[in-house]
Each structure stands twice: as structure tokens, then as C-alpha cells.
Design a protein around this motif. Structure first.
Motif, short mmCIF file in Angstrom:
data_model
loop_
_atom_site.label_atom_id
_atom_site.label_comp_id
_atom_site.label_asym_id
_atom_site.label_seq_id
_atom_site.Cartn_x
_atom_site.Cartn_y
_atom_site.Cartn_z
N SER A 86 -7.33 2.12 -0.40
CA SER A 86 -6.08 1.78 0.27
C SER A 86 -5.55 0.43 -0.21
O SER A 86 -4.95 -0.31 0.55
N ASP A 87 -5.81 0.10 -1.45
CA ASP A 87 -5.35 -1.18 -1.97
C ASP A 87 -3.96 -1.01 -2.60
O ASP A 87 -3.49 0.11 -2.80
N ILE A 101 0.86 -1.18 0.00
CA ILE A 101 0.00 0.00 0.00
C ILE A 101 0.90 1.24 0.00
O ILE A 101 1.83 1.32 0.80
N GLY A 106 -5.89 -4.04 0.71
CA GLY A 106 -6.61 -3.02 1.45
C GLY A 106 -8.01 -2.92 0.87
O GLY A 106 -8.54 -3.91 0.36
N ASN A 112 -3.86 5.94 -1.69
CA ASN A 112 -4.20 5.72 -0.29
C ASN A 112 -4.81 7.01 0.22
O ASN A 112 -4.10 7.98 0.53
#
Length: 130
Positions: free
Chosen positions: A100-101, A34, A77, A106
Motif C-alpha cells: 500500500s505504498d 496511494i 504505506g 494497493n
């Protein structure tokens, strides 16, 4: 400084935040990691059409994950591609999308139409009085 709240119930969705600028950093990592947050803690920035406020993920303590688990999909995420995935912790109204992956930014994108500035906090200087 401003605190954004839920337009439906008035609960504070954010902590104190001030207008800021996005942080520089890698757009997308080449691995399953992330990336660092797009905004510094305590700052926000409007998107291109002012329909969203982009915030640091730690600046939204008044929100909770969406109760529909299909909104929370992701690899490392939360991808944020399945509609708003954060709700007001007070009334459950959809208020933001968290990304948030490992293949996304993010950030938290707060929906302007779901929010209201509930408090404008006077500027506090960090410089001691002389």
C-alpha cells in the motif's frame, strides 16, 4: 462466497469474499499518493500461478501487522518488499503481504499455502423474492 482461514489454527482471516476481477486504475501514481485498491471489497483473484489470492485490504479483518517492524517498511504505506507483513491474528503465522505504498499496488496477497477455505457461504441473491 468463501471465507479463508488460517491453516494452522482455523481462525477466519477474511470476511466473505467471492471470485472477482481486478479493478482498472493507475498502475503507479506520479506523486506520493496511494493508488486505489486493486480489487473491489468482497472480491478476490488468484495470481498467475495460483500461489497467492489478491484481495482488497479491507477484506482481511483476521490478520494483524507482523511483529517484526522491518517487515513494515514503506514511504506512504507498507511497501511489501520485505517478506510477508501480515500474520494470523489468532496464532501469529505469516499469512499475507500487504502492499500500500505510493510506488506499489494497493492490495493484500494472501498466501494460499497458509490458508484453508473455512466456510463456503451459500450465495445470497440481492434480488427480493417476487
Amino acid at each position: 462466497m468463501t471465507i479463508f482461514g488460517c491453516v494452522n489454527c482455523g481462525q477466519s482471516l477474511t470476511g466473505e469474499v467471492a471470485l472477482g476481477h481486478p479493478l482498472r486504475g493507475p498502475e503507479v501514481m506520479a506523486t506520493h499518493e496511494i493508488v486505489s485498491p486493486r480489487m473491489a471489497v468482497g472480491t478476490f483473484q488468484a495470481n498467475f500461478d495460483a500461489s497467492l489470492l489478491i484481495l482488497h485490504p479491507d477484506d482481511v479483518p483476521g490478520m494483524a501487522p507482523h511483529p517484526d517492524s522491518r517487515r513494515l517498511s514503506g514511504c506512504c504505506g507498507v511497501a511489501g518488499q520485505d517478506g510477508p507483513n501480515l500474520v494470523c491474528g489468532g496464532c501469529g503465522v505469516e499469512a499475507a503481504t500487504k502492499e500500500s505504498d505510493c510506488w506499489t499496488n494497493n492490495l493484500v496477497a494472501l498466501i494460499v499455502a497458509a490458508t484453508d477455505a473455512v466456510g463456503v457461504v451459500p450465495f445470497r441473491s440481492s434480488v427480493p423474492d417476487e
